[in-house]
Write an enzyme that holds these catalytic residues in place. Structure first.
Site, mmCIF file in Angstrom:
data_model
loop_
_atom_site.group_PDB
_atom_site.id
_atom_site.type_symbol
_atom_site.label_atom_id
_atom_site.label_comp_id
_atom_site.label_asym_id
_atom_site.label_seq_id
_atom_site.Cartn_x
_atom_site.Cartn_y
_atom_site.Cartn_z
ATOM 1 N N ASP A 100 -80.192 13.339 -28.611
ATOM 2 C CA ASP A 100 -79.224 12.727 -28.350
ATOM 3 C C ASP A 100 -79.969 11.599 -29.649
ATOM 4 O OD1 ASP A 100 -78.623 10.665 -25.823
ATOM 5 O OD2 ASP A 100 -77.434 10.150 -27.625
HETATM 6 O O1 LIG Z 1 -73.907 7.001 -23.520
HETATM 7 C C1 LIG Z 1 -74.632 6.364 -24.511
HETATM 8 C C2 LIG Z 1 -75.298 5.361 -24.080
HETATM 9 C C3 LIG Z 1 -76.345 6.159 -25.089
HETATM 10 C C4 LIG Z 1 -77.919 4.742 -24.792
HETATM 11 C C5 LIG Z 1 -77.719 3.281 -23.981
HETATM 12 C C6 LIG Z 1 -78.853 2.646 -24.105
HETATM 13 C C7 LIG Z 1 -79.497 2.401 -23.398
HETATM 14 C C8 LIG Z 1 -80.435 1.351 -23.547
HETATM 15 C C9 LIG Z 1 -81.239 2.047 -24.375
HETATM 16 O O2 LIG Z 1 -80.123 2.679 -24.932
HETATM 17 N N1 LIG Z 1 -76.518 3.384 -23.747
HETATM 18 C C10 LIG Z 1 -75.735 3.983 -24.140
HETATM 19 O O3 LIG Z 1 -74.657 3.997 -23.207
HETATM 20 N N2 LIG Z 1 -73.897 5.906 -25.292
HETATM 21 C C11 LIG Z 1 -72.376 7.467 -25.400
HETATM 22 C C12 LIG Z 1 -71.363 5.940 -24.619
HETATM 23 C C13 LIG Z 1 -69.909 7.229 -24.309
HETATM 24 C C14 LIG Z 1 -69.780 6.190 -23.289
HETATM 25 C C15 LIG Z 1 -69.083 4.868 -23.245
HETATM 26 C C16 LIG Z 1 -70.697 4.532 -23.896
HETATM 27 N N3 LIG Z 1 -71.566 5.312 -24.455
HETATM 28 C C17 LIG Z 1 -74.231 5.147 -26.516
HETATM 29 C C18 LIG Z 1 -74.208 6.094 -28.388
HETATM 30 C C19 LIG Z 1 -73.225 4.666 -27.162
#
Ligand SMILES: O=C(c1ccc(-c2ccco2)nc1O)N(Cc1ccccn1)C1CC1
Length: 394
Positions: A100
């Site tokens: 990821d």
């Molecule tokens: O899922 C995550 C995501 C990955 C890591 C973290 C995180 C929190 C604390 C450290 O890392 N928080 C996320 O939310 N998306 C994708 C996404 C999809 C849909 C809506 C929001 N986002 C992050 C990469 C953009």
């Protein structure tokens, strides 16, 4: 004909046997060699040993043949390529992890989970690892954009991905996981490849596998060659395999302030329509399935698909599964990256409607170029002192 390897091996063997033998008074000596019948012959392995012994870069196919490069298969989890899973071994225990580039924690399903949450998963058992070192008092807790999440404790161990092994890698043991992870039984955890600045371990953030491995890689890069429908792709560490792409690579600067592989896209085109220049703040995220882009792009795209509409019951744009979808071109600098229309028919939704692989980024704060985009490209994640992303057609 004796090749470099045979000569190197013969030389190494000769030196090792003579060096151990006492010199005779006469000043000259001979050594009678004894065949080691225990040695299982392998040409490639002998050849590879010679390159490693003299620290010469190994030809790629020899490296792959002898597991000496950092190449790991990325297998689609289901018929819709909703995620890609890669075998990772932790002190010899092999789990299927979701690589990821949108997060920075390496966490695994473990024997510390409640038994109800273990079902169907391969579990890492630290008590069976001889190299496990618990980090007392360290914890982690992550929430993902789809509302899923996990938390637990931390230790370090030897982690092997493809031919690359690192020791002292932080491995985050799950003691709690959300229902979405429990039901995704193909997935035994995540291997984060974003920047270590967003690792969630407290009291001290830990390094990602890539950051730990970087100094031992011949080049501080990893590449993603994800495939469409049923085909396994690969992640390579340390090399850019020129057989995996066509034409030239276009590089673009990355802004690491948010801990993501974040860049500014240069615009878009729908089908054979004209290119619209517009700055799109986006991240390259292998852990997100779909493409999430500004409403202007989404509206322009589905305007070209008869019967398409926003379906609130599905939470996104759907269209008749029989529709012929236009390509979506996304600009990376002067390079026009083309996502084939059929990649944008993500999956059946309900009845004869299918769910779109292009959806709105509203509420996220930036656009996300996820797997639907990334699998149409060969992508270089360059972790040099000035990080950058590279894209090429394939
Ligand atoms: O899922 C995550 C995501 C990955 C890591 C973290 C995180 C929190 C604390 C450290 O890392 N928080 C996320 O939310 N998306 C994708 C996404 C999809 C849909 C809506 C929001 N986002 C992050 C990469 C953009």
């Amino acid at each position: 004909m004796y090749g470099f390897a045979q000569i190197a091996l013969a030389l190494a063997t000769f030196l090792s046997t003579t060096a151990a033998s006492p010199l005779r008074k006469s000043g000259n000596f001979s050594v009678v060699q004894k065949l080691n019948t225990q040695f299982v012959r392998s040409g490639p392995a002998a050849y590879a040993r010679a390159f490693k012994k003299f620290n010469k870069p190994m030809p790629h196919d020899l490296a792959v043949a002898t597991g000496n490069d950092g190449s790991v298969t990325a297998s689609p989890e289901d018929a819709y390529d909703s995620e890609y899973l890669c075998p990772v071994s932790i002190d010899g225990q092999t789990l299927a992890l979701d690589f990821d580039t949108g997060s920075a924690d390496l966490w695994v399903f473990s024997t510390s989970l409640p038994s109800s949450e273990q079902k169907g998963h391969t579990l890492f058992d630290p008590s069976k690892s001889t190299n496990w070192k618990a980090l007392s008092g360290y914890k982690w807790n992550i929430t993902y954009g789809d509302g899923s999440g996990a938390s637990g404790t931390v230790g370090t161990d030897v982690v092997t991905v493809g031919g690359t092994s690192v020791s002292g890698q932080a491995v985050e043991i799950a003691t709690k996981v959300s229902s979405a992870f429990v039901s995704d039984t193909a997935n035994d955890g995540l291997l984060g490849l974003a920047f270590s600045s967003i690792n969630t371990v407290t009291p001290k953030a830990q390094h990602t596998f890539f950051d730990t491995a970087k100094s031992s890689l011949s080049s501080p890069v990893f590449t993603a060659d994800l495939k469409h429908r049923q085909l396994p792709g690969t992640y390579d560490f340390g090399t850019i395999d020129s057989s995996k792409y066509t034409g030239t690579i276009t590089y673009i600067d990355v802004d690491t302030a948010n801990g993501f592989w974040e860049f500014t896209g240069s615009g878009y085109a729908v089908g054979s329509g004209s290119f619209v220049s517009s700055s799109i703040d986006a991240i390259a995220d292998t852990g997100t399935t779909l493409i999430y882009v500004p409403d202007a792009v989404v509206t322009a795209y589905y305007k070209q698909v008869s019967g398409a509409s926003y379906d609130s019951s599905q939470g996104g744009y759907t269209f008749p599964c029989s529709a012929t979808l236009p390509n979506l071109t996304l600009g990376i600098g002067s390079y026009h990256a083309v996502v084939p229309g059929q990649y944008i028919n993500y999956s059946p939704a309900s009845g004869s409607k299918c769910f779109g692989g292009v959806q709105s980024d509203s509420g996220i704060g930036f656009s996300i170029y996820g797997d639907v985009f990334l699998k149409s490209q060969f992508v270089i994640f360059d972790g040099s002192s000035t990080p950058r992303l590279g894209f090429a057609a394939k």
